[in-house]
Design a protein around this motif. Structure first.
Motif, PDB file in Angstrom:
ATOM      1  N   GLU A   1      70.589 -41.123  10.811  1.00 45.67           N
ATOM      2  CA  GLU A   1      71.557 -40.574   9.853  1.00 45.67           C
ATOM      3  C   GLU A   1      72.190 -39.296  10.386  1.00 45.67           C
ATOM      4  OE1 GLU A   1      69.755 -40.148   6.030  1.00 45.67           O
ATOM      5  OE2 GLU A   1      69.835 -42.306   5.590  1.00 45.67           O
TER       6      GLU A   1
ATOM      7  N   PHE B   1      74.690 -40.359  12.966  1.00 38.48           N
ATOM      8  CA  PHE B   1      75.825 -40.990  12.282  1.00 38.48           C
ATOM      9  C   PHE B   1      76.763 -39.919  11.740  1.00 38.48           C
ATOM     10  CE2 PHE B   1      77.974 -42.775   8.594  1.00 38.48           C
ATOM     11  CZ  PHE B   1      78.422 -44.005   9.071  1.00 38.48           C
ATOM     12  N   ARG B   2      76.192 -38.870  11.192  1.00 38.21           N
ATOM     13  CA  ARG B   2      77.012 -37.773  10.665  1.00 38.21           C
ATOM     14  C   ARG B   2      77.816 -37.125  11.782  1.00 38.21           C
ATOM     15  NH1 ARG B   2      77.954 -32.112  11.479  1.00 38.21           N
ATOM     16  NH2 ARG B   2      78.078 -31.030   9.470  1.00 38.21           N
TER      17      ARG B   2
ATOM     18  N   GLN C   1      78.725 -38.447  14.629  1.00 32.75           N
ATOM     19  CA  GLN C   1      79.698 -39.406  15.147  1.00 32.75           C
ATOM     20  C   GLN C   1      80.913 -39.531  14.252  1.00 32.75           C
ATOM     21  OE1 GLN C   1      78.087 -43.356  15.489  1.00 32.75           O
ATOM     22  NE2 GLN C   1      79.782 -44.104  16.728  1.00 32.75           N
ATOM     23  N   HIS C   2      80.726 -39.488  12.954  1.00 36.07           N
ATOM     24  CA  HIS C   2      81.827 -39.809  12.040  1.00 36.07           C
ATOM     25  C   HIS C   2      82.544 -38.582  11.486  1.00 36.07           C
ATOM     26  CE1 HIS C   2      81.268 -44.188  11.931  1.00 36.07           C
ATOM     27  NE2 HIS C   2      79.994 -43.914  12.139  1.00 36.07           N
ATOM     28  N   LEU C   3      81.892 -37.436  11.430  1.00 38.82           N
ATOM     29  CA  LEU C   3      82.613 -36.255  10.973  1.00 38.82           C
ATOM     30  C   LEU C   3      83.420 -35.614  12.101  1.00 38.82           C
ATOM     31  CD1 LEU C   3      80.235 -34.422   8.481  1.00 38.82           C
ATOM     32  CD2 LEU C   3      82.216 -35.866   8.010  1.00 38.82           C
ATOM     33  N   LYS C   4      82.969 -35.778  13.325  1.00 36.60           N
ATOM     34  CA  LYS C   4      83.724 -35.344  14.506  1.00 36.60           C
ATOM     35  C   LYS C   4      84.209 -33.908  14.384  1.00 36.60           C
ATOM     36  CE  LYS C   4      85.202 -40.037  15.669  1.00 36.60           C
ATOM     37  NZ  LYS C   4      86.331 -40.962  15.899  1.00 36.60           N
TER      38      LYS C   4
ATOM     39  N   THR D   1      75.387 -39.916  20.519  1.00 32.23           N
ATOM     40  CA  THR D   1      76.827 -40.105  20.401  1.00 32.23           C
ATOM     41  C   THR D   1      77.534 -39.025  21.207  1.00 32.23           C
ATOM     42  OG1 THR D   1      78.637 -40.493  18.820  1.00 32.23           O
ATOM     43  CG2 THR D   1      77.121 -38.676  18.322  1.00 32.23           C
TER      44      THR D   1
END
Length: 447
Positions: free
Chosen positions: A62, A65-66, A68-71, A93
């Motif tokens: 998790e 994932f944070r 990777q996606h908030l960038k 990532t």
């Protein structure tokens, strides 16, 4: 840790601090500079518990994932505070730093039954140990850019004993996982971390570029199978420096693919620097091969300190490999106790299957090994080329490899199918290497 290994590790650590503080010492820091990530998160923010029992796989996945996606601009640092964080394998990532505080341990679960499988590397055609796929590395990255693993000498522990026992008992179904593997990635920095008890190879950058590994300690028991320290594989612009490695296999091994699969993939390892590395191994300190089918060139290894070794420097290939090993420069190597000082051989290593081409002969040329001192070296050297592809341009200079401090007969060099020159080598090598009266370098032109 064995007392002698611990002592050498402390010496190396102090040596590295001294080296890093000197402006006159070459380093590769500029190749992949350390970055300050302004966005920082902790594994505890995602429920991580460092009690050594709680499974933290969900927390790691998790958190990443944070990232990777908030960038966030400039990337994100994932902080691992002191404690033991048990987890299954996880993927990194791009644009992230994995930071281990002092006393932090990321520990691999020993549940091998649920370990994920991935496809074999195309340059190998199958798993390195068994046909078919392979288990994913404990910490993995594919197609990444700008990744840092660092900290305050925290530990990444592969808990490899269960895997080693499966290998010994021949109950493995697929090739064991590496501890850390980056594939198809660039701008990778690994520093100030302890890696221990890898199930298989420790740090494996494959199809990568611009990789720096510095100020690391890599540890595994002497009888742990295939626990290579660092294996740059079909990768370019790699620097390994100021580190201590004590494992059950080669300390550093440069590779580039296996027989017909490596020839077809055709990606060389090149522009690789290895400096100020010390350690111990029942196999080789600095190795090239035996998987070299994509080619290996432009390798520099210098200021290497080895003790209680199988082989000090080992260049190894085989019929069916094809490819080449060329433009190799190795210097300032100290060896204290070894079975063999220098070995360059064309009959080493196995094959992935029966489809290898027996006419695919490797080329080995332009190998310069100089300023090597050894004590308690039983066999000073062996150079065994191939009758259909002799090794050429082999230069040995300023080398002293003795069998011990007490006077006794030293085993002779053994050579075949090799051309080159030697100057200032004791005991004197084989007749195939022409003598040179120049000081410090070979005068024979490289063929």
């Amino acid at each position: 840790m064995h007392r002698s290994a611990f002592s050498h590790s402390i010496i190396c650590f102090i040596f590295c601090i001294i080296c890093s503080s000197s402006a006159d010492v070459d380093t590769c820091s500029g190749l992949v500079p350390m970055k300050n990530r302004y966005d920082k998160i902790s594994i505890t923010d995602f429920g991580g518990v460092g009690d050594g029992r709680t499974l933290n796989t969900k927390a790691f996945r998790e958190a990443i994932f944070r990232i990777q996606h908030l960038k966030r601009i400039g990337g994100t640092l994932l902080y691992i505070p002191p404690g033991e964080y048990l987890t299954e394998s996880f993927n990194l990532t791009s644009h992230m730093t994995l930071y281990l505080a002092r006393g932090a341990v990321i520990k691999a679960t020993q549940d091998t039954a649920n370990w994920p499988l991935i496809s074999p590397l195309p340059s190998y055609g199958r798993g390195r140990e068994l046909p078919g796929g392979r288990y994913i590395s404990f910490i993995h990255g594919d197609n990444l850019n700008d990744v840092i693993i660092t900290g305050e000498n925290g530990t990444i522990d592969g808990q490899g004993n269960v895997w080693w026992n499966m290998w010994r008992q021949r109950t493995l179904q697929f090739t064991r996982p590496s501890l850390v593997e980056f594939m198809n990635s660039k701008h990778i920095l690994i520093s100030n971390v302890i890696f221990k008890n890898s199930p298989f190879w420790n740090i494996h950058p494959v199809y990568c570029s611009n990789v720096v590994i510095q100020y690391v300690t890599i540890l595994a028991p002497r009888d742990s199978p295939n626990t290579d320290g660092v294996d740059p594989d079909s990768s370019s612009h790699v620097c390994i420096e100021d580190s201590y490695i004590s494992t059950g296999d080669d300390m550093v091994a440069v590779k580039s693919g296996w027989d017909e699969y490596g020839i077809a993939y055709g990606r060389a390892s090149s522009e690789i620097t290895i400096r100020r590395v010390s350690g111990s191994s029942p196999f080789a300190g600095i190795a090239i091969g035996s998987e070299t089918s994509g080619g290996v060139q432009n390798i520099l290894a210098e200021h290497i300190n080895l003790y209680d070794m199988g082989i000090g420097v080992h260049l190894k290939t085989n019929i069916g490999r094809g490819g080449y090993i060329k433009n190799i420069n190795i210097s300032n190597v100290y060896i204290d106790k070894a079975r063999t000082g220098i070995k360059i051989a064309g009959d080493v290593g196995d094959h992935p299957d029966e489809n290898f081409n027996p006419n695919a002969l490797p080329v080995v040329k332009n190998v310069n090994i100089r300023v090597v001192w050894g004590d308690n070296v039983l066999q000073p050297g062996l150079i065994r080329g191939l009758s259909g592809s002799p090794f050429t341009g082999i230069c040995l200079s300023n080398i002293n490899l003795n069998s011990g401090t007490k006077p006794r007969k030293t085993a002779p060099w053994l050579c075949s199918d090799v051309k080159g020159a030697a100057v200032g080598v004791s005991p004197w090598p084989c007749a195939e290497l022409a003598s040179s009266h120049q000081t410090g370098q070979c005068s024979t032109p490289f063929a």
